[in-house]
Write an enzyme that holds these catalytic residues in place. Structure first.
Site, PDB file in Angstrom:
ATOM      1  N   HIS A  57      -4.899   5.668  -0.972  1.00 35.44           N
ATOM      2  CA  HIS A  57      -4.904   5.836   0.457  1.00 35.44           C
ATOM      3  C   HIS A  57      -3.929   6.019   1.600  1.00 35.44           C
ATOM      4  O   HIS A  57      -4.436   6.188   2.479  1.00 35.44           O
ATOM      5  CB  HIS A  57      -6.151   4.658   0.578  1.00 35.44           C
ATOM      6  CG  HIS A  57      -6.938   4.829   1.178  1.00 35.44           C
ATOM      7  ND1 HIS A  57      -8.134   5.803   1.544  1.00 35.44           N
ATOM      8  CD2 HIS A  57      -7.962   4.284   1.856  1.00 35.44           C
ATOM      9  CE1 HIS A  57      -9.289   5.628   2.272  1.00 35.44           C
ATOM     10  NE2 HIS A  57      -8.978   4.203   2.908  1.00 35.44           N
ATOM     11  N   TYR A 116       0.546  -1.545  -0.165  1.00 37.50           N
ATOM     12  CA  TYR A 116       0.304   0.277   0.183  1.00 37.50           C
ATOM     13  C   TYR A 116       0.613   1.181  -0.458  1.00 37.50           C
ATOM     14  O   TYR A 116       0.677   2.199   0.035  1.00 37.50           O
ATOM     15  CB  TYR A 116      -1.002  -0.070   1.155  1.00 37.50           C
ATOM     16  CG  TYR A 116      -2.361  -0.746   1.342  1.00 37.50           C
ATOM     17  CD1 TYR A 116      -2.925  -1.500   0.726  1.00 37.50           C
ATOM     18  CD2 TYR A 116      -1.779  -2.356   1.845  1.00 37.50           C
ATOM     19  CE1 TYR A 116      -3.496  -2.251   0.687  1.00 37.50           C
ATOM     20  CE2 TYR A 116      -2.457  -3.470   2.075  1.00 37.50           C
ATOM     21  CZ  TYR A 116      -3.205  -3.380   1.514  1.00 37.50           C
ATOM     22  OH  TYR A 116      -4.802  -4.235   1.180  1.00 37.50           O
ATOM     23  N   PHE A 148      -4.042  -0.564  10.165  1.00 37.05           N
ATOM     24  CA  PHE A 148      -5.081  -0.436   8.754  1.00 37.05           C
ATOM     25  C   PHE A 148      -6.308   0.828   8.813  1.00 37.05           C
ATOM     26  O   PHE A 148      -6.709   0.756  10.090  1.00 37.05           O
ATOM     27  CB  PHE A 148      -6.401  -2.146   8.389  1.00 37.05           C
ATOM     28  CG  PHE A 148      -5.149  -3.200   7.849  1.00 37.05           C
ATOM     29  CD1 PHE A 148      -4.488  -2.568   5.920  1.00 37.05           C
ATOM     30  CD2 PHE A 148      -4.267  -3.900   9.009  1.00 37.05           C
ATOM     31  CE1 PHE A 148      -3.465  -3.624   5.829  1.00 37.05           C
ATOM     32  CE2 PHE A 148      -3.296  -4.626   7.971  1.00 37.05           C
ATOM     33  CZ  PHE A 148      -2.835  -4.792   6.724  1.00 37.05           C
ATOM     34  N   ASN A 155      -9.401   0.685   8.205  1.00 37.49           N
ATOM     35  CA  ASN A 155     -10.367   1.392   8.940  1.00 37.49           C
ATOM     36  C   ASN A 155     -10.800   1.212  10.624  1.00 37.49           C
ATOM     37  O   ASN A 155     -11.637   1.053  11.135  1.00 37.49           O
ATOM     38  CB  ASN A 155     -11.731  -0.297   8.128  1.00 37.49           C
ATOM     39  CG  ASN A 155     -11.926   0.556   7.010  1.00 37.49           C
ATOM     40  OD1 ASN A 155     -11.087   1.376   5.971  1.00 37.49           O
ATOM     41  ND2 ASN A 155     -12.061  -0.679   6.078  1.00 37.49           N
TER      42      ASN A 155
END
Length: 189
Positions: A23, A18, A64, A66
């Site tokens: 994001h 990532y 992460f 969320n």
């Protein structure tokens, strides 16, 4: 108030997969700050990487996206930093790439990382530094888009945004949020 007057939280997802995705813009800002100022991040409590710059404590949650609030809330309690001094740095679909925008408070706007922070802190009363990524092209889901890397053609503008964000963070340490907003809430040149 304790040793630090600010808690700066960059939102993102951990791991190399990532690293340069849209994001992870929040992580990228803190990484740029670290690179330019000679800072190092180390493993901290509450599943996070931490560092410090002047009187700001820097956190990159490793939970992460969320679940970002699971790192933010305990750090704010431990450091005795009120929500008005917690700056959450994150990507924003509603701003075009090349825009950064400070806001004093607000809802999650569909951003699950921000929602997690709101839920964990029990308030929407914390400032944000929103980094525009624009909307996904036709036929690409929001999830696919935010988890995709910036394109080659976008990289020069991303670099300018990162430099401008670091300049804004430095400015914020010397000025209040309204003055920082009036100075930096415009397109990057």
């Amino acid at each position: 108030m304790g040793k630090y007057s600010w808690l700066w939280v960059g939102l993102g997802n951990p791991g190399p997969r990532y690293r340069f995705t849209r994001h992870n813009f929040g992580f990228l800002v803190l990484d740029e700050l670290a690179s330019l100022k000679g800072l190092k991040f180390s493993q901290g409590a509450y599943q996070s990487l931490v560092s410090a710059y002047k009187d700001a404590f820097l956190v990159k949650p490793q939970t992460f996206m969320n679940l970002s609030g699971e790192a933010v809330a305990p750090w704010s309690r431990k450091l005795k930093i009120s929500s008005e001094r917690i700056l959450v740095i994150h990507d924003d679909l509603d701003l075009p790439l090349g825009r950064l925008k400070f806001v004093p408070k607000g809802g999650a706007g569909g951003h699950r990382g921000v929602k997690s922070v709101i839920d964990a802190l029990g308030t929407k009363e914390f400032p944000r530094l929103k980094l525009g990524i624009g909307r996904p092209p036709q036929g690409v889901t929001v999830r696919e888009y935010v988890l995709s890397p910036f394109s080659e053609s976008e990289i020069p503008l991303v670099k300018k945004v990162l430099e401008r964000a670091v300049e804004a963070l430095d400015y914020l340490l010397e000025h209040d949020l309204p003055k920082t907003m009036s100075t930096f809430n415009r397109p990057v040149d």
